[in-house]
Design an enzyme around this catalytic site. Structure first.
Site, PDB file in Angstrom:
ATOM      1  N   ASP A   1       2.059  -9.854  -5.581  1.00  0.00           N
ATOM      2  CA  ASP A   1       0.881  -8.998  -5.568  1.00  0.00           C
ATOM      3  C   ASP A   1       0.876  -8.285  -4.226  1.00  0.00           C
ATOM      4  O   ASP A   1       0.940  -8.929  -3.171  1.00  0.00           O
ATOM      5  CB  ASP A   1      -0.375  -9.867  -5.726  1.00  0.00           C
ATOM      6  N   VAL A   2       0.815  -6.954  -4.241  1.00  0.00           N
ATOM      7  CA  VAL A   2       0.927  -6.197  -2.990  1.00  0.00           C
ATOM      8  C   VAL A   2      -0.218  -6.474  -2.024  1.00  0.00           C
ATOM      9  O   VAL A   2      -0.132  -6.134  -0.840  1.00  0.00           O
ATOM     10  CB  VAL A   2       1.032  -4.678  -3.241  1.00  0.00           C
TER      11      VAL A   2
ATOM     12  N   TYR B   1     -11.539   5.593  -5.751  1.00  0.00           N
ATOM     13  CA  TYR B   1     -10.127   5.978  -5.848  1.00  0.00           C
ATOM     14  C   TYR B   1      -9.798   7.119  -4.887  1.00  0.00           C
ATOM     15  O   TYR B   1      -8.797   7.071  -4.160  1.00  0.00           O
ATOM     16  CB  TYR B   1      -9.826   6.389  -7.286  1.00  0.00           C
TER      17      TYR B   1
END
Length: 255
Positions: free
Chosen positions: A60-61, A152
């Site tokens: 998982d980044v 976002y």
């Protein structure tokens, strides 16, 4: 990539699907040793098979320890990461007044902290060797605003800022840091956006897709291979003087 870049070790985060998979396929076809990093093994294996083989590392980044272990594993197999493409990302939409802190933090962790963590994991080796290419897959949302995507859009603006700052820190040390900024691209992520538009507005899927296509003068979605080709140029020898830039692949939507 050109002769000077053939057989370099490329790591693509989010390399199992969409733009990341297209980038991995193109660079693999030009001789790169490819490592695919992502959370889910199944899409990574599918992409590795379709491109003729790649090293798969699960992480998982947003987990710095897991990323460090994944980079160490990929390095043991392919040598130090020389080219990093940060393609992992998520998009979540909501009106600003309904965007709670959980949504904001979720988007921020993946889209910003993920880029930060993965780049920190590979940059020391790049600086030591005197060669490195970092390409961050941002978005036109990093250069303009869109309604109902405040979290976002803020995250992608942050990625552009990080790109520019790191480019200055690494200038003259053999490392370049750039971003590509696609418009709406024909990927699963865009398909999810279409589904959300249908649910929220009652439009048909074709009407929703047409609405997204109409955001650029070409009146169509961008193809993943078009984004991949921009990345190929940025990591190749002819782009050695290009750093700190945000290359827009969006049919003229942003100029």
């Amino acid at each position: 990539m050109g002769e000077a870049a053939v057989a370099r070790h490329v790591m693509v985060t989010g390399g199992g699907t969409g733009i990341g998979a297209a980038i991995a396929a193109l660079l693999k076809s030009e001789g790169a040793r490819v490592s695919l990093l992502g959370r889910r093994r199944e899409p990574l294996e599918k992409t590795a098979g379709s491109i003729g083989g790649a090293t798969i590392v699960q992480a998982d980044v947003t987990d710095a320890e897991a990323v460090s272990a994944a980079v160490a594993s990929a390095t043991a197999e392919n040598g130090p990461v020389e080219i990093l493409v940060n393609s992992a990302g998520i998009a979540m939409t909501a009106p600003f007044v309904k965007t709670d802190l959980d949504l904001l933090r979720t988007v921020w962790r993946v889209n910003v902290e993920g880029v930060f963590i993965c780049t920190q994991a590979v940059l020391p080796a790049m600086l030591k060797s005197g060669f490195g290419r970092v390409v961050n897959v941002a978005s036109t949302a990093g250069l303009k605003g869109y309604a109902y995507t405040s979290a976002y859009t803020a995250s992608k603006h942050a990625v552009i800022g990080l790109t520019r700052s790191l480019a200055l820190e690494t200038a003259g040390r053999g490392v370049t840091v750039n971003a590509v900024c696609p418009g709406f691209t024909d990927t699963d992520l865009t398909s999810e956006s279409v589904e959300k538009i249908v649910a929220a507005t009652g439009r048909s899927a074709d009407e929703a897709r047409a609405a997204l296509s109409d955001t650029n003068p070409l009146k169509r979605l961008i193809r993943p291979d078009e984004v991949a080709d921009a990345v190929r140029w940025l990591v190749g020898p002819a782009a050695g003087a290009i750093t700190g830039q945000s290359i827009v692949v969006a049919g003229g939507e942003v100029m």
